[in-house]
Design a protein around this motif. Structure first.
Motif, PDB file in Angstrom:
ATOM      1  N   ASP A  31      12.094  -3.738  10.498  1.00  0.00           N
ATOM      2  CA  ASP A  31      13.208  -3.243  11.317  1.00  0.00           C
ATOM      3  C   ASP A  31      14.157  -4.367  11.713  1.00  0.00           C
ATOM      4  O   ASP A  31      15.357  -4.149  11.850  1.00  0.00           O
ATOM      5  N   TRP A  32      13.607  -5.561  11.892  1.00  0.00           N
ATOM      6  CA  TRP A  32      14.421  -6.720  12.262  1.00  0.00           C
ATOM      7  C   TRP A  32      14.966  -7.452  11.032  1.00  0.00           C
ATOM      8  O   TRP A  32      15.485  -8.550  11.145  1.00  0.00           O
ATOM      9  N   ARG A  33      14.801  -6.821   9.864  1.00  0.00           N
ATOM     10  CA  ARG A  33      15.350  -7.298   8.591  1.00  0.00           C
ATOM     11  C   ARG A  33      14.771  -8.627   8.101  1.00  0.00           C
ATOM     12  O   ARG A  33      15.446  -9.407   7.452  1.00  0.00           O
ATOM     13  N   TRP A  34      13.489  -8.854   8.414  1.00  0.00           N
ATOM     14  CA  TRP A  34      12.809  -9.984   7.796  1.00  0.00           C
ATOM     15  C   TRP A  34      12.484  -9.560   6.369  1.00  0.00           C
ATOM     16  O   TRP A  34      12.012  -8.437   6.150  1.00  0.00           O
ATOM     17  N   PRO A  35      12.731 -10.403   5.372  1.00  0.00           N
ATOM     18  CA  PRO A  35      12.529 -10.003   3.974  1.00  0.00           C
ATOM     19  C   PRO A  35      11.057  -9.706   3.660  1.00  0.00           C
ATOM     20  O   PRO A  35      10.191 -10.561   3.849  1.00  0.00           O
ATOM     21  N   ALA A  40       7.570 -16.048   5.650  1.00  0.00           N
ATOM     22  CA  ALA A  40       7.661 -15.863   7.100  1.00  0.00           C
ATOM     23  C   ALA A  40       6.933 -14.589   7.532  1.00  0.00           C
ATOM     24  O   ALA A  40       6.201 -14.593   8.534  1.00  0.00           O
ATOM     25  N   VAL A  41       7.103 -13.503   6.797  1.00  0.00           N
ATOM     26  CA  VAL A  41       6.414 -12.247   7.122  1.00  0.00           C
ATOM     27  C   VAL A  41       4.912 -12.412   6.913  1.00  0.00           C
ATOM     28  O   VAL A  41       4.107 -12.022   7.763  1.00  0.00           O
ATOM     29  N   ASP A  42       4.532 -12.998   5.790  1.00  0.00           N
ATOM     30  CA  ASP A  42       3.104 -13.202   5.515  1.00  0.00           C
ATOM     31  C   ASP A  42       2.444 -14.044   6.602  1.00  0.00           C
ATOM     32  O   ASP A  42       1.338 -13.723   7.058  1.00  0.00           O
ATOM     33  N   ASP A  43       3.115 -15.128   7.031  1.00  0.00           N
ATOM     34  CA  ASP A  43       2.558 -15.975   8.089  1.00  0.00           C
ATOM     35  C   ASP A  43       2.419 -15.203   9.398  1.00  0.00           C
ATOM     36  O   ASP A  43       1.391 -15.297  10.075  1.00  0.00           O
ATOM     37  N   ARG A  68       8.259 -10.377  20.409  1.00  0.00           N
ATOM     38  CA  ARG A  68       9.588 -10.656  20.965  1.00  0.00           C
ATOM     39  C   ARG A  68      10.390 -11.376  19.892  1.00  0.00           C
ATOM     40  O   ARG A  68      10.010 -12.461  19.466  1.00  0.00           O
ATOM     41  N   HIS A  69      11.485 -10.758  19.488  1.00  0.00           N
ATOM     42  CA  HIS A  69      12.289 -11.306  18.396  1.00  0.00           C
ATOM     43  C   HIS A  69      13.696 -11.628  18.868  1.00  0.00           C
ATOM     44  O   HIS A  69      14.319 -10.841  19.587  1.00  0.00           O
ATOM     45  N   CYS A  70      14.160 -12.786  18.491  1.00  0.00           N
ATOM     46  CA  CYS A  70      15.564 -13.129  18.627  1.00  0.00           C
ATOM     47  C   CYS A  70      15.915 -13.915  17.362  1.00  0.00           C
ATOM     48  O   CYS A  70      15.017 -14.376  16.663  1.00  0.00           O
ATOM     49  N   PRO A  71      17.186 -14.019  17.033  1.00  0.00           N
ATOM     50  CA  PRO A  71      17.538 -14.695  15.782  1.00  0.00           C
ATOM     51  C   PRO A  71      16.851 -16.061  15.657  1.00  0.00           C
ATOM     52  O   PRO A  71      16.920 -16.893  16.559  1.00  0.00           O
ATOM     53  N   GLY A  72      16.140 -16.223  14.557  1.00  0.00           N
ATOM     54  CA  GLY A  72      15.500 -17.500  14.263  1.00  0.00           C
ATOM     55  C   GLY A  72      14.131 -17.714  14.866  1.00  0.00           C
ATOM     56  O   GLY A  72      13.521 -18.766  14.668  1.00  0.00           O
ATOM     57  N   ARG A  73      13.594 -16.710  15.594  1.00  0.00           N
ATOM     58  CA  ARG A  73      12.311 -16.931  16.276  1.00  0.00           C
ATOM     59  C   ARG A  73      11.569 -15.623  16.511  1.00  0.00           C
ATOM     60  O   ARG A  73      12.168 -14.587  16.778  1.00  0.00           O
ATOM     61  N   PRO A 131       9.001 -19.641  13.503  1.00  0.00           N
ATOM     62  CA  PRO A 131      10.403 -19.595  13.091  1.00  0.00           C
ATOM     63  C   PRO A 131      10.671 -18.328  12.288  1.00  0.00           C
ATOM     64  O   PRO A 131       9.770 -17.807  11.620  1.00  0.00           O
ATOM     65  N   GLY A 132      11.881 -17.843  12.354  1.00  0.00           N
ATOM     66  CA  GLY A 132      12.274 -16.690  11.535  1.00  0.00           C
ATOM     67  C   GLY A 132      12.434 -17.101  10.084  1.00  0.00           C
ATOM     68  O   GLY A 132      12.328 -18.275   9.747  1.00  0.00           O
ATOM     69  N   PRO A 133      12.698 -16.133   9.216  1.00  0.00           N
ATOM     70  CA  PRO A 133      12.863 -16.447   7.800  1.00  0.00           C
ATOM     71  C   PRO A 133      14.081 -17.330   7.581  1.00  0.00           C
ATOM     72  O   PRO A 133      15.071 -17.241   8.314  1.00  0.00           O
ATOM     73  N   ALA A 134      13.985 -18.176   6.566  1.00  0.00           N
ATOM     74  CA  ALA A 134      15.082 -19.096   6.246  1.00  0.00           C
ATOM     75  C   ALA A 134      16.290 -18.334   5.731  1.00  0.00           C
ATOM     76  O   ALA A 134      16.190 -17.301   5.130  1.00  0.00           O
TER      77      ALA A 134
END
Length: 134
Positions: A31-35, A40-43, A68-73, A131-134
Protein backbone atom coordinates in the motif's frame (compact mmCIF):
# COMPACT_ATOMS: atom_id res chain seq x y z
CA UNK A 1 6.76 14.63 6.48
CA UNK A 2 3.50 12.70 6.94
CA UNK A 3 3.63 9.49 8.91
CA UNK A 4 1.25 6.65 8.06
CA UNK A 5 0.48 4.06 10.71
CA UNK A 6 -0.92 0.54 10.58
CA UNK A 7 -1.84 -1.32 13.76
CA UNK A 8 -2.57 -5.04 14.21
CA UNK A 9 -3.94 -6.00 17.64
CA UNK A 10 -2.87 -9.55 18.49
CA UNK A 11 -3.93 -9.99 22.11
CA UNK A 12 -0.96 -12.04 23.32
CA UNK A 13 -1.70 -15.32 21.56
CA UNK A 14 0.83 -17.36 19.61
CA UNK A 15 -1.15 -19.58 17.21
CA UNK A 16 -0.72 -18.39 13.60
CA UNK A 17 0.57 -15.00 14.73
CA UNK A 18 3.86 -14.99 12.80
CA UNK A 19 2.18 -15.63 9.44
CA UNK A 20 -0.53 -13.03 10.14
CA UNK A 21 2.12 -10.43 10.94
CA UNK A 22 4.16 -11.22 7.82
CA UNK A 23 1.04 -10.90 5.63
CA UNK A 24 0.00 -7.69 7.40
CA UNK A 25 3.47 -6.21 6.83
CA UNK A 26 3.55 -7.19 3.13
CA UNK A 27 0.11 -5.61 2.56
CA UNK A 28 1.08 -2.39 4.33
CA UNK A 29 4.34 -2.07 2.39
CA UNK A 30 2.52 -2.72 -0.89
CA UNK A 31 0.00 0.00 0.00
CA UNK A 32 2.93 2.32 0.69
CA UNK A 33 4.34 1.42 -2.75
CA UNK A 34 7.43 -0.44 -1.61
CA UNK A 35 8.50 -2.56 -4.62
CA UNK A 36 7.34 -6.17 -4.22
CA UNK A 37 10.25 -8.59 -4.05
CA UNK A 38 12.75 -5.85 -3.22
CA UNK A 39 15.48 -6.34 -0.64
CA UNK A 40 13.86 -3.66 1.53
CA UNK A 41 10.54 -5.56 1.63
CA UNK A 42 12.28 -8.89 2.23
CA UNK A 43 14.32 -7.40 5.11
CA UNK A 44 11.24 -5.82 6.70
CA UNK A 45 9.19 -9.03 6.52
CA UNK A 46 12.11 -11.12 7.84
CA UNK A 47 12.64 -8.81 10.80
CA UNK A 48 8.93 -8.67 11.64
CA UNK A 49 8.92 -12.47 11.56
CA UNK A 50 11.93 -12.63 13.89
CA UNK A 51 10.67 -10.16 16.50
CA UNK A 52 7.17 -11.68 16.51
CA UNK A 53 8.69 -15.15 16.90
CA UNK A 54 10.78 -13.89 19.82
CA UNK A 55 7.67 -12.45 21.48
CA UNK A 56 5.96 -15.85 21.05
CA UNK A 57 8.93 -17.79 22.44
CA UNK A 58 9.98 -15.51 25.28
CA UNK A 59 7.04 -13.28 26.22
CA UNK A 60 3.88 -15.35 25.90
CA UNK A 61 2.98 -13.79 22.55
CA UNK A 62 2.84 -10.27 21.13
CA UNK A 63 0.01 -7.92 22.05
CA UNK A 64 0.29 -5.59 19.07
CA UNK A 65 2.28 -4.90 15.89
CA UNK A 66 2.55 -1.28 14.78
CA UNK A 67 4.11 -0.15 11.50
CA UNK A 68 4.97 3.54 11.13
CA UNK A 69 5.94 4.68 7.66
CA UNK A 70 7.23 7.97 6.39
CA UNK A 71 9.25 8.60 3.23
CA UNK A 72 12.58 6.82 3.52
CA UNK A 73 11.89 5.02 6.81
CA UNK A 74 9.87 2.24 8.43
CA UNK A 75 9.53 1.86 12.19
CA UNK A 76 8.25 -1.47 13.53
CA UNK A 77 6.96 -1.74 17.10
CA UNK A 78 6.00 -4.99 18.84
CA UNK A 79 4.49 -4.89 22.31
CA UNK A 80 4.28 -7.80 24.73
CA UNK A 81 3.51 -8.40 28.39
CA UNK A 82 7.01 -9.32 29.55
CA UNK A 83 9.36 -6.86 31.23
CA UNK A 84 12.34 -9.11 30.37
CA UNK A 85 14.62 -7.35 27.91
CA UNK A 86 15.94 -9.12 24.84
CA UNK A 87 19.60 -10.06 24.79
CA UNK A 88 21.89 -11.70 22.30
CA UNK A 89 23.14 -15.05 23.58
CA UNK A 90 26.61 -16.25 22.66
CA UNK A 91 26.46 -19.41 20.48
CA UNK A 92 27.63 -21.66 23.34
CA UNK A 93 24.61 -20.58 25.46
CA UNK A 94 21.95 -21.26 22.83
CA UNK A 95 19.95 -24.34 23.84
CA UNK A 96 18.25 -24.88 20.48
CA UNK A 97 18.94 -24.02 16.85
CA UNK A 98 18.22 -20.44 15.94
CA UNK A 99 18.73 -17.49 18.20
CA UNK A 100 19.83 -15.18 15.43
CA UNK A 101 16.91 -12.72 15.47
CA UNK A 102 18.71 -10.07 17.48
CA UNK A 103 21.87 -10.55 15.43
CA UNK A 104 19.78 -9.78 12.34
CA UNK A 105 18.43 -6.66 14.05
CA UNK A 106 22.00 -5.48 14.63
CA UNK A 107 22.95 -6.05 11.00
CA UNK A 108 19.86 -5.00 9.04
CA UNK A 109 18.38 -2.07 10.96
CA UNK A 110 19.33 1.55 11.42
CA UNK A 111 18.62 1.02 15.11
CA UNK A 112 16.53 -0.93 17.58
CA UNK A 113 15.72 -0.94 21.27
CA UNK A 114 13.02 -1.35 23.87
CA UNK A 115 10.88 0.98 25.95
CA UNK A 116 8.45 0.19 28.78
CA UNK A 117 4.86 -0.29 27.62
CA UNK A 118 3.50 2.49 29.80
CA UNK A 119 2.24 3.48 33.19
CA UNK A 120 0.14 0.77 34.79
CA UNK A 121 0.75 -1.73 31.97
CA UNK A 122 3.39 -4.43 32.34
CA UNK A 123 5.63 -5.24 29.43
CA UNK A 124 7.70 -3.55 26.80
CA UNK A 125 7.73 -2.35 23.22
CA UNK A 126 10.55 -3.56 21.03
CA UNK A 127 11.13 -1.13 18.16
CA UNK A 128 13.34 -1.19 15.09
CA UNK A 129 13.90 1.19 12.22
CA UNK A 130 14.69 0.34 8.61
CA UNK A 131 15.51 2.50 5.63
CA UNK A 132 12.92 2.59 2.86
CA UNK A 133 13.61 1.17 -0.59
CA UNK A 134 16.28 2.90 -2.63
Amino acid sequence: MVEQTRRLVLGGGTHGVVGRCRDFTRRALADWRWPSGSEAVDDAVLLVSEVITNACLHAGGPHELVLRHCPGRLRVEVSDGSAELPRVLPPRERVRPGGYGLVLLERLTEGWGTVPTGVGRPGKILWLELPGPA
